[in-house]
Scaffold this motif. Structure first.
Motif, PDB file in Angstrom:
ATOM      1  N   MET A  30       0.821  -1.210   0.000  1.00  0.00           N
ATOM      2  CA  MET A  30       0.000   0.000   0.000  1.00  0.00           C
ATOM      3  C   MET A  30       0.858   1.265   0.000  1.00  0.00           C
ATOM      4  N   GLY A  31       2.148   1.094  -0.077  1.00  0.00           N
ATOM      5  CA  GLY A  31       3.011   2.255  -0.236  1.00  0.00           C
ATOM      6  C   GLY A  31       3.680   2.731   1.036  1.00  0.00           C
ATOM      7  N   ARG A  41      -3.941  11.643  10.104  1.00  0.00           N
ATOM      8  CA  ARG A  41      -5.040  12.614   9.962  1.00  0.00           C
ATOM      9  C   ARG A  41      -5.968  12.602  11.163  1.00  0.00           C
ATOM     10  N   GLU A  51      -6.340   7.117  10.808  1.00  0.00           N
ATOM     11  CA  GLU A  51      -6.418   7.512   9.399  1.00  0.00           C
ATOM     12  C   GLU A  51      -5.121   8.187   8.983  1.00  0.00           C
ATOM     13  N   PHE A  53      -2.478   9.784   5.737  1.00  0.00           N
ATOM     14  CA  PHE A  53      -2.423  10.357   4.399  1.00  0.00           C
ATOM     15  C   PHE A  53      -1.011  10.156   3.866  1.00  0.00           C
ATOM     16  N   ARG A  55       1.246   9.347  -0.142  1.00  0.00           N
ATOM     17  CA  ARG A  55       1.216   9.195  -1.594  1.00  0.00           C
ATOM     18  C   ARG A  55      -0.095   9.721  -2.187  1.00  0.00           C
ATOM     19  N   SER A  56      -0.544  10.832  -1.714  1.00  0.00           N
ATOM     20  CA  SER A  56      -1.784  11.510  -2.095  1.00  0.00           C
ATOM     21  C   SER A  56      -3.022  10.628  -2.056  1.00  0.00           C
ATOM     22  N   TYR A  57      -3.096   9.766  -1.051  1.00  0.00           N
ATOM     23  CA  TYR A  57      -4.381   9.101  -0.804  1.00  0.00           C
ATOM     24  C   TYR A  57      -4.543   8.830   0.690  1.00  0.00           C
ATOM     25  N   VAL A  58      -5.762   8.449   1.085  1.00  0.00           N
ATOM     26  CA  VAL A  58      -6.083   8.253   2.497  1.00  0.00           C
ATOM     27  C   VAL A  58      -6.160   6.766   2.799  1.00  0.00           C
ATOM     28  N   LEU A  59      -5.454   6.353   3.835  1.00  0.00           N
ATOM     29  CA  LEU A  59      -5.390   4.942   4.189  1.00  0.00           C
ATOM     30  C   LEU A  59      -5.728   4.799   5.662  1.00  0.00           C
ATOM     31  N   THR A  60      -6.419   3.711   6.015  1.00  0.00           N
ATOM     32  CA  THR A  60      -6.654   3.481   7.427  1.00  0.00           C
ATOM     33  C   THR A  60      -6.047   2.143   7.848  1.00  0.00           C
TER      34      THR A  60
END
Lengths: 77, 670
Positions: A30-31, A41, A51, A53, A55-60
């Motif tokens: 997932m990076g 976040r 939560e 942030f 690689r310009s996306y939101v991951l939980t």
């Protein structure tokens, strides 16, 4: 310092990713790789998961998982 | 069919939208062999020769989840003519991670760079030509939801497929990793050729220590030894392990490409908007109440305000048709048996199940909205902690809640769970949630035995259901579903307005699915139950249902329930007919007792049960195997008749044990 210890609104750079097997692989896929910048976040209403942030996306991810990610250059307000 | 295309990409990349745009209504939904992972196929619009297969939404090809294995197997074994790799342009780095792995499979490939409208509207840009040149694959910017770039995409796809243009050989690995992949390539070249494995993919997988590849290629002990040695050298030189090394290598390469081709000044407008919306929807204090508020609203509309009147209209319609067919049969002068079979058996059985159709359609309208808007992922985020202890993740919360309305759509809704293990476990546990069809039974019994405490009795039943689900979850987690749960590492996609087409197609799919069930498994079950109810053992038609085969089976099994406090053939017969639909327990008890009024029924029930045993009866009704419609849904979603039977047996045994405990402990206390 590990990722679960970072307060919401703050961030840092990943130093290493621990854990093993499917979990570790998933985090890497997932990076969440070393040298990546991650921002925490918020925290879910029941205190877990958190939560992120990156690689310009939101991951939980859950706190247990975040505890396996070692951070450096953490900025804490 | 001469061409097969595979559609691959991350979850939330707009894959389903693109699939719908490319195939229109020409879709066929099934399962991949051996698993319950959905496989959608469709003929591409205006290209009758091309079949498009929608692969599961995945982030990587590491063979850890069933979805990844299925994707890998499909590409390696079916060898599609081309892979359409859909990428979310607003989140290009993580999406390209899968791309780099797909490229190793040596199959012609085209990238559909989706959501380019959002990128541009936010003042960012992607240099498509540069990206395409750097990757060595054609890249077409599109916006699937706005129908932009779709025909250009199809042109490029057809051209690439006919030219059989494979991804340019990639050198995204450098230094030590390159050395390792290179030397392993040499070592296994012949074996890879023999089983038609793409060499580069095989070598990379062997560096990762991939078990499936070791087996498929028949890697010898000796070779394995050499491979391990090569990998160890690599790890030592890099100062990290193989998995981190490969992930790092891929991401480093992606970062290099993106630095050249992607200009990003700010987050997209959708991302900024999402962050604002989430300030409310996943708020520390408001998040959970809002979730329950939304679910309450959906329930109220589905099972109350809109659904209930619609269901009544539907029932009336079915009644009219039944009446019509009934008079036609009578006019035709066919024997009474046939009349009874068609009207009392088929029409009554299939009709009662079909009347649920409006509820299913409305419920799936809302579920599609929740799913497609991105809110479902937030539900998982907000509710995760509550379900974790029983080995599930937050995503299972929604199907379980729907279970309080009706198990059928609840079980159907498990389709959206991304892990097969979670899906199966949720299917087994959901029927323990007290569905609305059981309310009439609670009503009947409480009226007869607990007229002053009806509400309390009902609430305890709901709680017993939840408690049993929790205990059951704990049990299953440490037995049948032991092993590693799929880790909860989940993307929270930006909120988006759901597309009308997707929502309508989803509703249509679920409705058809349900109708098909009504006319197959429920059709057969209705005939079987009618037969048992209408005939005695010597196949004579009975006028008194007390003499039917069903009643004698009821009498036969009645003693089984003696430890639960009720040993009456009417109660056990009602439990059998309750399998057609739970409300049938009420109608059967009424018919078999011959009661003409509620008061009389209450009196007779007092002869069958004591207050305590009536409660045990309720507990059993709450927990035992769900109705045939839910059973059919279970079979469909588990993809196996055998497992559906095992599930039903498990639920029934659980019901027996819990009711037994309730009755026996109750006897001691009272």
């Amino acid at each position: 310092m590990t990722l679960d210890m970072i307060k919401p609104g703050n961030g840092g750079i990943i130093k290493s990713v621990g854990g093993e097997g499917i979990l570790r692989r998933r985090l890497l896929d997932m990076g969440l790789t070393p040298k990546t910048r991650v921002e925490v976040r918020k925290v879910a209403p029941m205190g877990d998961p958190i939560e992120l942030f990156l690689r310009s996306y939101v991951l939980t991810i859950r706190r247990d998982e975040a505890a396996k990610i070692v951070m450096e250059e953490v900025t804490n307000k | 069919m001469s061409l097969i295309f595979a559609l691959a990409g991350n979850q939330n990349s707009g894959k389903t939208t693109l699939f719908n745009k490319l195939t229109g209504s020409n879709q066929h939904v099934g399962n991949f062999p051996g698993v319950t992972i959905e496989k959608k196929e469709g003929i591409i619009k205006n290209h009758k020769e091309a079949l498009l297969v929608d692969l599961p939404g995945i982030y990587s090809l590491s063979p850890y989840t069933m979805e990844e294995v299925v994707t890998r197997d499909f590409i390696l074994k079916e060898k599609p003519d081309l892979i359409i790799n859909i990428i979310d342009a607003t989140n290009i780095e993580r999406n390209l991670y899968l791309t780099l792995q797909l490229m190793e499979l040596s199959i012609p490939m085209v990238i559909a760079l989706n959501m380019m409208d959002e990128v541009i509207a936010s003042g960012n840009s992607v240099d498509v030509i540069k990206l395409s040149n750097n990757l060595g694959i054609p890249v077409v910017p599109i916006s699937a939801s706005k129908n932009q770039g779709i025909s250009e995409l199809m042109d490029v796809i057809m051209k690439t497929a006919y030219e059989k243009r494979q991804p340019r050989k990639l050198d995204f690995c450098t230094g030590e990793v390159h050395k390792a992949i290179h030397s392993i390539s040499h070592l296994i070249e012949d074996q890879a050729k023999k089983v038609a494995y793409p060499l580069r993919f095989a070598a990379t997988k062997l560096v990762e220590g991939d078990e499936i590849t070791i087996k498929e290629l028949n890697i010898s002990e000796n070779q394995l030894h050499i491979i391990n040695h090569v990998v160890e050298d690599m790890e030592n030189a890099l100062g990290t392990d193989k998995e981190a090394a490969l992930a790092d290598m891929r991401y480093s390469y992606i970062e290099k490409i993106c630095a050249e081709a992607v200009v990003k000044h700010q987050e997209t407008l959708e991302q900024i908007r999402s962050e604002k919306v989430d300030k409310i929807l996943t708020h520390k204090y408001f998040g959970i109440p809002i979730f329950f508020g939304i679910m309450f609203l959906i329930f109220w509309i589905t099972f109350g305000a809109v659904g209930a009147p619609l269901q009544e209209i539907f029932e009336e319609g079915i009644a009219v048709i039944t009446e019509l067919v009934s008079s036609l049969i009578i006019d035709a002068g066919v024997s009474e048996v046939i009349h009874s079979l068609v009207i009392d058996g088929i029409f009554a059985g299939v009709g009662s199940v079909l009347s649920f159709l409006p509820l299913i359609v409305i419920l799936f309208f809302f579920l599609s909205l929740l799913e497609d808007s991105g809110y479902m992922a937030r539900v998982a985020f907000v509710m995760d902690k509550a379900l974790r202890k029983i080995g599930l993740s937050g995503r299972s919360f929604v199907p379980m809640l729907i279970g309080f309305g009706c198990s059928v759509p609840a079980i159907m809704a498990t389709r959206t769970l991304s892990s097969e293990r979670d899906r199966k476990m949720t299917i087994v546990l959901t029927p323990f949630m007290s569905c609305s069809a059981k309310l009439p039974i609670y009503g009947m019994i409480t009226m007869a035995f607990f007229p002053n405490n009806a509400a309390i009795i009902m609430i305890t039943l709901y709680f017993i259901g939840i408690l049993v689900a929790i205990l059951s979850g704990l049990l299953l987690k440490s037995t049948v579903f032991k092993g590693n749960p799929v880790p909860f590492v989940m993307e929270l996609p930006a909120y988006r307005i759901p597309s009308a087409t997707s929502v309508v197609m989803h509703m249509y799919d679920k409705a058809m699915d349900f109708v098909k069930k009504a006319f197959t498994i429920i059709f057969i079950a209705s005939i079987a139950i009618w037969f048992l109810q209408s005939f005695d053992w010597s196949f004579n038609l009975v006028d008194d249902s007390a003499k039917s085969v069903l009643a004698s089976i009821g009498s036969l099994i009645a003693p089984i329930f003696k430890p639960l406090g009720f040993n009456d053939w009417r109660a056990s017969t009602a439990l059998i007919t309750g399998l057609t639909a739970k409300e049938a327990v009420v109608s059967t008890l009424t018919v078999l007792t011959g009661a003409v009024s509620d008061v009389e029924l209450s009196l007779i029930l007092n002869g069958i049960f004591t207050p305590l045993s009536s409660y045990a009866f309720l507990v059993f009704t709450l927990l035992y195997m769900p109705c045939i419609a839910a059973f059919a849904a279970t079979k469909r979603e588990l993809g196996s008749f055998k497992y559906a039977i095992i599930t039903a047996v498990y639920q029934t045994v659980t019901a027996y044990i819990v009711a037994l405990v309730v009755y026996q402990i109750g006897t001691i206390i009272i």
